[in-house]
Design a protein around this motif. Structure first.
Motif, PDB file in Angstrom:
ATOM      1  N   ILE A 183     -10.104  14.388  -3.192  1.00  0.00           N
ATOM      2  CA  ILE A 183     -10.996  13.233  -3.234  1.00  0.00           C
ATOM      3  C   ILE A 183     -10.479  12.151  -2.298  1.00  0.00           C
ATOM      4  O   ILE A 183      -9.300  12.109  -1.959  1.00  0.00           O
ATOM      5  CB  ILE A 183     -11.173  12.667  -4.658  1.00  0.00           C
ATOM      6  N   ALA A 184     -11.380  11.290  -1.898  1.00  0.00           N
ATOM      7  CA  ALA A 184     -11.039  10.160  -1.036  1.00  0.00           C
ATOM      8  C   ALA A 184     -11.828   8.943  -1.512  1.00  0.00           C
ATOM      9  O   ALA A 184     -13.050   8.995  -1.611  1.00  0.00           O
ATOM     10  CB  ALA A 184     -11.375  10.475   0.421  1.00  0.00           C
ATOM     11  N   ILE A 185     -11.102   7.881  -1.829  1.00  0.00           N
ATOM     12  CA  ILE A 185     -11.711   6.629  -2.261  1.00  0.00           C
ATOM     13  C   ILE A 185     -11.595   5.642  -1.112  1.00  0.00           C
ATOM     14  O   ILE A 185     -10.480   5.321  -0.671  1.00  0.00           O
ATOM     15  CB  ILE A 185     -10.986   6.071  -3.507  1.00  0.00           C
ATOM     16  N   SER A 186     -12.722   5.195  -0.598  1.00  0.00           N
ATOM     17  CA  SER A 186     -12.717   4.184   0.466  1.00  0.00           C
ATOM     18  C   SER A 186     -12.555   2.811  -0.171  1.00  0.00           C
ATOM     19  O   SER A 186     -13.180   2.520  -1.194  1.00  0.00           O
ATOM     20  CB  SER A 186     -14.023   4.237   1.259  1.00  0.00           C
ATOM     21  N   VAL A 187     -11.728   1.975   0.441  1.00  0.00           N
ATOM     22  CA  VAL A 187     -11.412   0.664  -0.118  1.00  0.00           C
ATOM     23  C   VAL A 187     -11.416  -0.393   0.975  1.00  0.00           C
ATOM     24  O   VAL A 187     -10.937  -0.139   2.085  1.00  0.00           O
ATOM     25  CB  VAL A 187     -10.011   0.668  -0.788  1.00  0.00           C
ATOM     26  N   ILE A 188     -11.946  -1.560   0.647  1.00  0.00           N
ATOM     27  CA  ILE A 188     -11.773  -2.750   1.487  1.00  0.00           C
ATOM     28  C   ILE A 188     -11.196  -3.824   0.571  1.00  0.00           C
ATOM     29  O   ILE A 188     -11.784  -4.155  -0.459  1.00  0.00           O
ATOM     30  CB  ILE A 188     -13.086  -3.221   2.122  1.00  0.00           C
ATOM     31  N   ASN A 230       0.815  -1.213   0.000  1.00  0.00           N
ATOM     32  CA  ASN A 230       0.000   0.000   0.000  1.00  0.00           C
ATOM     33  C   ASN A 230       0.849   1.264   0.000  1.00  0.00           C
ATOM     34  O   ASN A 230       0.555   2.207  -0.742  1.00  0.00           O
ATOM     35  CB  ASN A 230      -0.970  -0.004   1.179  1.00  0.00           C
ATOM     36  N   ILE A 231       1.889   1.294   0.803  1.00  0.00           N
ATOM     37  CA  ILE A 231       2.720   2.498   0.896  1.00  0.00           C
ATOM     38  C   ILE A 231       3.705   2.579  -0.269  1.00  0.00           C
ATOM     39  O   ILE A 231       3.777   3.596  -0.961  1.00  0.00           O
ATOM     40  CB  ILE A 231       3.449   2.553   2.251  1.00  0.00           C
ATOM     41  N   GLU A 232       4.477   1.529  -0.486  1.00  0.00           N
ATOM     42  CA  GLU A 232       5.538   1.577  -1.492  1.00  0.00           C
ATOM     43  C   GLU A 232       5.015   1.542  -2.921  1.00  0.00           C
ATOM     44  O   GLU A 232       5.544   2.224  -3.790  1.00  0.00           O
ATOM     45  CB  GLU A 232       6.541   0.443  -1.269  1.00  0.00           C
ATOM     46  N   VAL A 233       3.994   0.742  -3.175  1.00  0.00           N
ATOM     47  CA  VAL A 233       3.501   0.586  -4.546  1.00  0.00           C
ATOM     48  C   VAL A 233       2.408   1.610  -4.859  1.00  0.00           C
ATOM     49  O   VAL A 233       2.533   2.394  -5.796  1.00  0.00           O
ATOM     50  CB  VAL A 233       3.003  -0.852  -4.805  1.00  0.00           C
ATOM     51  N   THR A 252      -8.123   4.256   2.892  1.00  0.00           N
ATOM     52  CA  THR A 252      -8.565   5.367   2.066  1.00  0.00           C
ATOM     53  C   THR A 252      -7.412   5.773   1.166  1.00  0.00           C
ATOM     54  O   THR A 252      -6.289   5.943   1.632  1.00  0.00           O
ATOM     55  CB  THR A 252      -9.000   6.573   2.921  1.00  0.00           C
ATOM     56  N   ILE A 253      -7.713   5.894  -0.122  1.00  0.00           N
ATOM     57  CA  ILE A 253      -6.749   6.437  -1.080  1.00  0.00           C
ATOM     58  C   ILE A 253      -7.229   7.847  -1.380  1.00  0.00           C
ATOM     59  O   ILE A 253      -8.361   8.046  -1.821  1.00  0.00           O
ATOM     60  CB  ILE A 253      -6.693   5.593  -2.362  1.00  0.00           C
ATOM     61  N   SER A 254      -6.383   8.829  -1.111  1.00  0.00           N
ATOM     62  CA  SER A 254      -6.813  10.219  -1.279  1.00  0.00           C
ATOM     63  C   SER A 254      -5.769  10.997  -2.071  1.00  0.00           C
ATOM     64  O   SER A 254      -4.631  10.576  -2.231  1.00  0.00           O
ATOM     65  CB  SER A 254      -7.047  10.867   0.087  1.00  0.00           C
ATOM     66  N   GLY A 255      -6.209  12.139  -2.556  1.00  0.00           N
ATOM     67  CA  GLY A 255      -5.327  13.021  -3.299  1.00  0.00           C
ATOM     68  C   GLY A 255      -6.118  14.175  -3.877  1.00  0.00           C
ATOM     69  O   GLY A 255      -7.320  14.306  -3.643  1.00  0.00           O
ATOM     70  N   VAL A 256      -5.429  15.001  -4.659  1.00  0.00           N
ATOM     71  CA  VAL A 256      -6.065  16.131  -5.314  1.00  0.00           C
ATOM     72  C   VAL A 256      -6.255  15.762  -6.786  1.00  0.00           C
ATOM     73  O   VAL A 256      -5.315  15.322  -7.453  1.00  0.00           O
ATOM     74  CB  VAL A 256      -5.212  17.413  -5.173  1.00  0.00           C
ATOM     75  N   THR A 294      -2.123   9.621  -1.327  1.00  0.00           N
ATOM     76  CA  THR A 294      -1.800   9.087  -0.011  1.00  0.00           C
ATOM     77  C   THR A 294      -2.696   7.889   0.274  1.00  0.00           C
ATOM     78  O   THR A 294      -3.872   7.899  -0.065  1.00  0.00           O
ATOM     79  CB  THR A 294      -2.047  10.157   1.084  1.00  0.00           C
ATOM     80  N   VAL A 295      -2.115   6.874   0.907  1.00  0.00           N
ATOM     81  CA  VAL A 295      -2.888   5.726   1.362  1.00  0.00           C
ATOM     82  C   VAL A 295      -2.882   5.750   2.888  1.00  0.00           C
ATOM     83  O   VAL A 295      -1.823   5.787   3.513  1.00  0.00           O
ATOM     84  CB  VAL A 295      -2.296   4.391   0.865  1.00  0.00           C
ATOM     85  N   THR A 296      -4.070   5.738   3.457  1.00  0.00           N
ATOM     86  CA  THR A 296      -4.215   5.675   4.918  1.00  0.00           C
ATOM     87  C   THR A 296      -4.857   4.343   5.264  1.00  0.00           C
ATOM     88  O   THR A 296      -5.988   4.071   4.823  1.00  0.00           O
ATOM     89  CB  THR A 296      -5.097   6.830   5.432  1.00  0.00           C
ATOM     90  N   ILE A 297      -4.142   3.522   6.013  1.00  0.00           N
ATOM     91  CA  ILE A 297      -4.677   2.237   6.443  1.00  0.00           C
ATOM     92  C   ILE A 297      -5.380   2.445   7.781  1.00  0.00           C
ATOM     93  O   ILE A 297      -4.769   2.925   8.740  1.00  0.00           O
ATOM     94  CB  ILE A 297      -3.565   1.179   6.554  1.00  0.00           C
TER      95      ILE A 297
END
Length: 136
Positions: free
Chosen positions: A102-107, A13-16, A83-87, A65-68
């Motif tokens: 924007i923020a994309i919620s992911v499971i 999630n962070i590196e890729v 959440t994957i977020s960015g401008v 940005t990825v927030t776990i």
């Protein structure tokens, strides 16, 4: 094993996704990887994951940005809520840049085998985000 598998998923999630590190992508993906979340009729191997991030999200979102939020391990599977977020500074699936955050919620559920991604299932709110971006 659960802690190691969680770290594999966190690293992906962070590196890729967040950093776009292709070397880490190659190191973390099994060649026989299957993406069960790939759209119907589209490739579902390792490149399907790389293309999602590098040709769809990264060009469209600056400050990605990825927030776990949570990770749960069960056997060889790791479920992650993030959440994957960015401008929105580039075209995203046909929607021209809006400059909006924007923020994309992911499971995601990832099966980890020998420290690498073997299978992926996922749900996300990208379609909802696109609908909101299309409105003035």
């Amino acid at each position: 094993m659960s802690a190691k598998n969680k770290e594999v998923v966190r690293r992906f999630n962070i590196e890729v996704i967040q950093n776009g590190n292709e070397g880490e992508f190659r190191a973390l993906m099994r060649p026989d990887f299957i993406n069960h979340a790939a759209p119907e009729g589209m490739p579902n191997g390792p490149e399907s994951m790389w293309n999602t991030f590098q040709t769809v999200l990264r060009p469209a979102l600056s400050d990605l940005t990825v927030t776990i939020h949570d990770q749960v391990a069960e056997g060889d599977k790791i479920t992650t809520r993030k959440t994957i977020s960015g401008v929105h500074t580039g075209t995203l699936l046909g929607v021209p840049a809006t400059g909006r955050e924007i923020a994309i919620s992911v499971i995601d559920i990832v099966r980890v085998q020998d420290g690498r991604y073997a299978e992926h299932w996922g749900l996300n709110t990208l379609s909802n985000v696109l609908a909101k971006l299309s409105k003035p």
